[in-house]
Write a protein that holds these residues in place. Structure first.
Motif, PDB file in Angstrom:
ATOM      1  N   GLU A  15       0.806  -1.220   0.000  1.00 38.65           N
ATOM      2  CA  GLU A  15       0.000   0.000   0.000  1.00 38.65           C
ATOM      3  C   GLU A  15       0.838   1.269   0.000  1.00 38.65           C
ATOM      4  N   ALA A  16       2.155   1.136  -0.251  1.00 38.19           N
ATOM      5  CA  ALA A  16       3.023   2.311  -0.254  1.00 38.19           C
ATOM      6  C   ALA A  16       2.649   3.252  -1.402  1.00 38.19           C
ATOM      7  N   ASN A  17       3.200   4.444  -1.360  1.00 38.07           N
ATOM      8  CA  ASN A  17       2.883   5.541  -2.283  1.00 38.07           C
ATOM      9  C   ASN A  17       2.553   5.068  -3.708  1.00 38.07           C
ATOM     10  N   PRO A  18       1.432   5.533  -4.285  1.00 35.52           N
ATOM     11  CA  PRO A  18       1.018   5.104  -5.635  1.00 35.52           C
ATOM     12  C   PRO A  18       2.048   5.375  -6.715  1.00 35.52           C
ATOM     13  N   ARG A  19       2.934   6.364  -6.496  1.00 40.10           N
ATOM     14  CA  ARG A  19       3.933   6.721  -7.516  1.00 40.10           C
ATOM     15  C   ARG A  19       5.175   5.843  -7.441  1.00 40.10           C
ATOM     16  N   LEU A  20       5.221   4.930  -6.473  1.00 39.27           N
ATOM     17  CA  LEU A  20       6.302   3.944  -6.455  1.00 39.27           C
ATOM     18  C   LEU A  20       5.916   2.805  -7.387  1.00 39.27           C
ATOM     19  N   ASP A  21       6.771   2.509  -8.341  1.00 38.38           N
ATOM     20  CA  ASP A  21       6.481   1.480  -9.333  1.00 38.38           C
ATOM     21  C   ASP A  21       7.217   0.189  -8.967  1.00 38.38           C
ATOM     22  N   PHE A  22       6.455  -0.837  -8.592  1.00 34.42           N
ATOM     23  CA  PHE A  22       7.025  -2.143  -8.255  1.00 34.42           C
ATOM     24  C   PHE A  22       5.921  -3.188  -8.356  1.00 34.42           C
ATOM     25  N   ASP A  23       6.288  -4.439  -8.247  1.00 35.00           N
ATOM     26  CA  ASP A  23       5.328  -5.539  -8.348  1.00 35.00           C
ATOM     27  C   ASP A  23       4.476  -5.584  -7.077  1.00 35.00           C
ATOM     28  N   ARG A  24       3.306  -4.975  -7.130  1.00 37.34           N
ATOM     29  CA  ARG A  24       2.438  -4.907  -5.939  1.00 37.34           C
ATOM     30  C   ARG A  24       1.972  -6.297  -5.505  1.00 37.34           C
ATOM     31  N   SER A  25       1.727  -7.171  -6.473  1.00 37.24           N
ATOM     32  CA  SER A  25       1.269  -8.515  -6.134  1.00 37.24           C
ATOM     33  C   SER A  25       2.295  -9.239  -5.280  1.00 37.24           C
ATOM     34  N   ALA A  26       3.581  -9.087  -5.635  1.00 36.43           N
ATOM     35  CA  ALA A  26       4.655  -9.755  -4.878  1.00 36.43           C
ATOM     36  C   ALA A  26       4.823  -9.144  -3.490  1.00 36.43           C
ATOM     37  N   ALA A  27       4.410  -7.884  -3.326  1.00 40.04           N
ATOM     38  CA  ALA A  27       4.599  -7.185  -2.054  1.00 40.04           C
ATOM     39  C   ALA A  27       3.401  -7.321  -1.124  1.00 40.04           C
ATOM     40  N   TYR A  28       2.369  -8.006  -1.566  1.00 39.78           N
ATOM     41  CA  TYR A  28       1.161  -8.127  -0.733  1.00 39.78           C
ATOM     42  C   TYR A  28       1.480  -8.887   0.566  1.00 39.78           C
ATOM     43  N   GLY A  29       1.052  -8.318   1.696  1.00 44.58           N
ATOM     44  CA  GLY A  29       1.269  -8.965   2.985  1.00 44.58           C
ATOM     45  C   GLY A  29       2.693  -8.889   3.488  1.00 44.58           C
ATOM     46  N   MET A  30       3.492  -7.972   2.937  1.00 42.26           N
ATOM     47  CA  MET A  30       4.909  -7.882   3.284  1.00 42.26           C
ATOM     48  C   MET A  30       5.255  -6.496   3.832  1.00 42.26           C
ATOM     49  N   HIS A  31       6.359  -6.425   4.588  1.00 40.33           N
ATOM     50  CA  HIS A  31       6.913  -5.136   5.004  1.00 40.33           C
ATOM     51  C   HIS A  31       8.417  -5.167   4.796  1.00 40.33           C
ATOM     52  N   LEU A  32       9.049  -4.005   4.859  1.00 39.92           N
ATOM     53  CA  LEU A  32      10.483  -3.910   4.605  1.00 39.92           C
ATOM     54  C   LEU A  32      11.295  -4.722   5.617  1.00 39.92           C
ATOM     55  N   ALA A  33      12.336  -5.361   5.144  1.00 36.64           N
ATOM     56  CA  ALA A  33      13.220  -6.152   6.004  1.00 36.64           C
ATOM     57  C   ALA A  33      14.325  -5.253   6.547  1.00 36.64           C
ATOM     58  N   ILE A  34      13.914  -4.293   7.386  1.00 34.39           N
ATOM     59  CA  ILE A  34      14.848  -3.341   7.990  1.00 34.39           C
ATOM     60  C   ILE A  34      14.525  -3.245   9.480  1.00 34.39           C
ATOM     61  N   PRO A  35      15.432  -2.698  10.295  1.00 34.52           N
ATOM     62  CA  PRO A  35      15.167  -2.597  11.735  1.00 34.52           C
ATOM     63  C   PRO A  35      13.900  -1.802  12.037  1.00 34.52           C
ATOM     64  N   ALA A  36      13.170  -2.199  13.067  1.00 30.47           N
ATOM     65  CA  ALA A  36      11.941  -1.519  13.461  1.00 30.47           C
ATOM     66  C   ALA A  36      12.209  -0.041  13.748  1.00 30.47           C
ATOM     67  N   GLY A  37      11.324   0.813  13.204  1.00 36.03           N
ATOM     68  CA  GLY A  37      11.450   2.250  13.423  1.00 36.03           C
ATOM     69  C   GLY A  37      12.277   2.971  12.380  1.00 36.03           C
ATOM     70  N   SER A  38      12.972   2.225  11.530  1.00 36.21           N
ATOM     71  CA  SER A  38      13.767   2.863  10.481  1.00 36.21           C
ATOM     72  C   SER A  38      12.942   2.967   9.205  1.00 36.21           C
ATOM     73  N   SER A  39      13.525   3.513   8.163  1.00 35.00           N
ATOM     74  CA  SER A  39      12.784   3.703   6.920  1.00 35.00           C
ATOM     75  C   SER A  39      13.727   3.624   5.730  1.00 35.00           C
ATOM     76  N   VAL A  40      13.138   3.505   4.541  1.00 36.85           N
ATOM     77  CA  VAL A  40      13.900   3.532   3.291  1.00 36.85           C
ATOM     78  C   VAL A  40      13.408   4.729   2.493  1.00 36.85           C
ATOM     79  N   ARG A  41      14.333   5.528   1.994  1.00 39.76           N
ATOM     80  CA  ARG A  41      13.996   6.735   1.237  1.00 39.76           C
ATOM     81  C   ARG A  41      14.306   6.513  -0.232  1.00 39.76           C
ATOM     82  N   PHE A  42      13.329   6.818  -1.083  1.00 38.29           N
ATOM     83  CA  PHE A  42      13.498   6.722  -2.529  1.00 38.29           C
ATOM     84  C   PHE A  42      13.481   8.140  -3.090  1.00 38.29           C
ATOM     85  N   GLY A  43      14.599   8.576  -3.641  1.00 35.97           N
ATOM     86  CA  GLY A  43      14.673   9.922  -4.204  1.00 35.97           C
ATOM     87  C   GLY A  43      13.890  10.021  -5.501  1.00 35.97           C
TER      88      GLY A  43
END
Length: 237
Positions: A147-175
């Motif tokens: 459900e991330a930003n609509p302007r991010l282009d990626f395989d939404r089907s593959a991302a269903y039910g998933m979250h980023l594999a990063i430490p809790a509380g952190s984030s990933v920034r896409f310029g």
């Protein structure tokens, strides 16, 4: 009065910030939750006033100084993340160094020591992501990536039910215009997604939930989202 989970969180944040303001007015130094709440609330109120993201972040950086917080707090509150509603939509604000100049380093009581380096789980699914927006987009650790930003282009089907594999509380920034590969892992616990962008709002594994979420995402213009029936037809060609 019926409130959404996001609205309830906003009221909770406001209440904590009001407590911090009252204690600060009495001359008390703030602890970690109080300082964090006040900084985050400042961003949300700046957004409500019509300020842009960068302006809201600058206002939040100026709300507290090193003398306003207890010893050691500046070593803990090094970055504050908060999602606020701006005139151009909901945006994640990352306030870095909100207590600049207040760090006491090794002299600070209870200073946080660096933890072990993060290693991505072996079971993480790697997907390519491209930001087609003209502004940076940040996604936090436990946001339902589908459900991330609509302007991010990626395989939404593959991302269903998933979250980023990063430490809790952190984030990933896409310029703007940036492409990157990220790792995703399944959402755990009861696997219920409520809130986010409202594409699921219920059990992730309920019959038909994934198909309906893809249909909603495609209808709302989310890049990379196609109903499963469309994908099946393409695969059968």
């Amino acid at each position: 009065m019926r409130l959404t989970p996001t609205e309830r969180d906003r009221l909770l944040l406001f209440g904590a910030a009001e407590l911090a303001r009252a204690r600060r007015a009495r001359g008390l130094q703030l602890n970690v939750p109080e300082a964090t709440a006040l900084i985050a609330d400042t961003v949300c109120e700046a957004a409500r006033d019509g300020l842009r993201l960068a302006e809201a972040i600058e206002r939040a950086k100026a709300v507290l100084g090193p003398d306003d917080v207890l010893p050691g707090v500046a070593d803990v509150v090094t970055e504050v993340h908060v999602e606020a509603v701006f005139d151009d939509g909901s945006r994640l604000a990352v306030v870095s160094g909100p207590l600049a100049g207040g760090s006491l380093g090794e002299r600070a009581p209870g200073a946080v020591l660096p933890g072990p380096a993060h290693e991505e789980p072996a079971e993480a699914v790697r997907i390519a992501v491209r930001n087609t927006a003209t502004v940076p987009v940040s996604v936090t650790s436990h946001f339902h990536f589908f459900e991330a930003n609509p302007r991010l282009d990626f395989d939404r089907s593959a991302a269903y039910g998933m979250h980023l594999a990063i430490p809790a509380g952190s984030s990933v920034r896409f310029g703007p215009g940036e492409s990157a590969e990220v790792g995703l892992v399944p959402i755990g616990g009861g696997r219920i997604a409520v809130g986010f962008a409202g594409l699921v709002d219920g059990p992730l594994d309920a019959p038909g939930a994934r198909e309906e979420a893809l249909r909603r995402a495609a209808a709302c213009g989310y890049l990379g989202a196609e109903p499963l029936e469309s994908l099946d037809k393409e695969a059968g060609r």
